[in-house]
Write a protein that holds these residues in place. Structure first.
Motif, short mmCIF file in Angstrom:
data_model
loop_
_atom_site.label_atom_id
_atom_site.label_comp_id
_atom_site.label_asym_id
_atom_site.label_seq_id
_atom_site.Cartn_x
_atom_site.Cartn_y
_atom_site.Cartn_z
N GLU A 178 0.83 -1.21 0.00
CA GLU A 178 0.00 0.00 0.00
C GLU A 178 0.86 1.25 0.00
O GLU A 178 0.56 2.21 -0.69
CB GLU A 178 -0.89 0.02 1.24
CG GLU A 178 -2.12 -0.82 1.10
CD GLU A 178 -2.95 -0.81 2.37
OE1 GLU A 178 -2.75 0.08 3.22
OE2 GLU A 178 -3.80 -1.72 2.51
N THR A 179 1.91 1.21 0.82
CA THR A 179 2.80 2.38 0.88
C THR A 179 3.37 2.67 -0.50
O THR A 179 3.35 3.81 -0.97
CB THR A 179 3.94 2.12 1.88
OG1 THR A 179 3.37 1.85 3.16
CG2 THR A 179 4.86 3.32 1.99
N ALA A 180 3.84 1.62 -1.17
CA ALA A 180 4.42 1.80 -2.51
C ALA A 180 3.36 2.35 -3.47
O ALA A 180 3.64 3.28 -4.24
CB ALA A 180 4.98 0.48 -3.03
N LEU A 181 2.15 1.81 -3.40
CA LEU A 181 1.10 2.26 -4.32
C LEU A 181 0.71 3.71 -4.06
O LEU A 181 0.53 4.48 -5.00
CB LEU A 181 -0.14 1.36 -4.18
CG LEU A 181 0.00 -0.07 -4.73
CD1 LEU A 181 -1.23 -0.90 -4.40
CD2 LEU A 181 0.24 -0.07 -6.24
N LEU B 245 2.56 5.95 -3.05
CA LEU B 245 3.65 6.83 -3.48
C LEU B 245 3.79 6.82 -5.00
O LEU B 245 4.76 7.32 -5.55
CB LEU B 245 4.97 6.40 -2.82
CG LEU B 245 5.00 6.60 -1.30
CD1 LEU B 245 6.24 6.00 -0.69
CD2 LEU B 245 4.91 8.09 -0.96
N ALA C 131 3.61 3.99 -7.18
CA ALA C 131 4.15 2.82 -7.85
C ALA C 131 3.05 2.13 -8.67
O ALA C 131 1.88 2.17 -8.29
CB ALA C 131 4.72 1.84 -6.84
#
Lengths: 228, 203
Positions: free
Chosen positions: A132-135, A137, A139
């Protein structure tokens, strides 16, 4: 105790004097094990990733099966590979029996389940919020997977190292597929088995210490590469 | 944006984003970013954490270094660039998470109770940074349980009770003209429910 200290002294001497036969055996052990570890990792790490990231019917039983294969006896792998590559087996025409290449195949089979299984565990150990963090940001879905794999890198590294350790220390495959031919397929473990049965305990001890030293050296090197 | 809405429509810049293709959603997703209540750091350096959003957008290396420094300056952590992000304190991690979210210059920044897990000092530092950010172009939507914080930071407040916006307006609107008895009770401290605050313009 005498044998241990005598073995230690002889090990130091054999290493220090760069005894040609010992160096050759140790070199072959290392080469075969590195080849099978590289081959197994090249297949097992992506396959482990595929299994982790895909949802399919029978995933759980498959993972259980893979984990069961961690404790596959080396002689069973030796037997199965023997059946396949012996002259009358389906792959007999390749002429792999009693060759170093055959040993690489056998060791690869042996450590595949360990590296696949531990890669799955490594990826499963990553905090699910990383995705989720990557998405959030920015990604893409596949970039998020790359981020998860990146987080699991140390644990995947450990999986590969464990596979290497198991391949380096096994005797069954090397004996049954390699045949312990002097100057061709003899490696540290089969040499130790042979020397012990011949009563050369000190030499066996020395070879054992060399085996552990190689293992230690590879571990230290890996730890360095990993930046610990 | 990550999950389809279970009901209703989701508008961003007057575009209904729920029916869009993955590629188009990505373009819109990349105009916003989010800071979670408990920030999760990648097990890499602070600098690499902040650079993540730039990397996935294929930002050239030369401008990346500059943008990362700028974002870290903004949250007062310039000297932390090479530290391992997972070793920082909660307040520092939250500031890195904020830097990581603003480095891509989003139009919309979502903050989910960004100070809820912080000690008063760290929370105040965070509030100061957020106040500075409100002077820039970015629109911030922040969820908070802290009414006085909402009053301090927000230009517009939206009070959410039982999953519905019951009243929206400036802090004064809400306290001078509460829409219902429940709102009045909440604002006087008798009720304790989540509240969201809006800052900036059009969403």
């Amino acid at each position: 105790m005498d044998e241990i200290s005598a073995g230690l002294i002889q090990a130091v001497w054999l290493i220090a004097s760069l005894d040609p036969e010992v160096m050759e055996i140790a070199g072959r052990s290392l080469a075969i094990t590195l080849a099978s570890t590289a081959l197994a990792s090249a297949v097992a790490v992506p396959l482990g990733g595929l299994i982790h990231f895909q949802d399919f019917y029978g995933k759980r039983p498959l993972i259980n099966l893979i984990q069961t294969l961690y404790s596959l006896p080396t002689v069973i792998v030796g037997l199965l590979v023997f059946l396949f590559i012996s002259r009358s087996g389906p792959l007999g025409s390749l002429g792999l029996l009693f060759t170093p290449q055959g040993m690489v195949v056998g060791q690869t089979m042996l450590i595949l389940p360990i590296i696949i299984g531990l890669t799955i565990s490594a990826l499963g150990g990553v905090n699910p919020q990383i995705r989720e963090t990557a998405l959030t940001l920015g990604a893409t879905r596949s970039q998020a997977i790359v981020a998860i794999v990146g987080e699991a890198k140390p644990a995947v590294f450990a999986a590969v190292l464990l596979g290497f350790g198991r391949a380096l220390s096994e005797v069954g495959v090397a004996m049954m597929i390699g045949g312990n031919i002097r100057g061709y397929t003899r490696i540290l473990t089969t040499a130790i088995a042979l020397q012990t049965s011949m009563g050369n305990i000190e030499l066996s001890m020395a070879l054992g210490i060399i085996l552990l030293t190689i293992s230690l050296a590879v571990n230290l090197l890996m730890a360095r590469l990993r930046g610990d | 944006m990550l999950d389809p809405p279970s009901r209703g429509t989701l508008l961003f810049d007057e575009i209904d984003v729920s029916g869009l293709s993955e590629a188009k959603r990505l373009l819109i997703r990349r105009r916003m970013s989010m800071v979670f209540q408990k920030p999760l750091m990648f097990k890499r350096s602070v600098g690499e954490n902040v650079a993540f959003g730039l990397k996935v957008r294929d930002c050239p290396r030369t401008s990346m270094a500059e943008l990362v420094s700028g974002a870290l300056d903004e949250v007062g952590l310039a000297e932390y660039r090479d530290r391992l992000a997972t070793t920082l304190s909660g307040g520092e991690m939250q500031r890195v998470a904020l830097a990581r979210s603003i480095v891509t210059k989003p139009d919309l920044l979502l903050l989910d109770e960004p100070t809820a897990n912080l000690d008063p000092g760290a929370a105040r530092a965070m509030e100061e940074i957020i106040t500075r950010l409100t002077k820039s172009k970015v629109t911030i939507i922040m969820a908070t349980h802290d009414l006085s914080q909402a009053r301090r930071l927000a230009q517009r407040l939206a009070l959410i009770m039982d999953g519905r916006v019951v009243q929206a307006g400036t802090a004064n609107d809400l306290s001078d003209h509460p829409a219902s008895m429940n709102v009045a009770r909440f604002l006087s401290g008798e009720y304790w429910q989540p509240i969201s605050s809006y800052q900036g313009g059009k969403v």
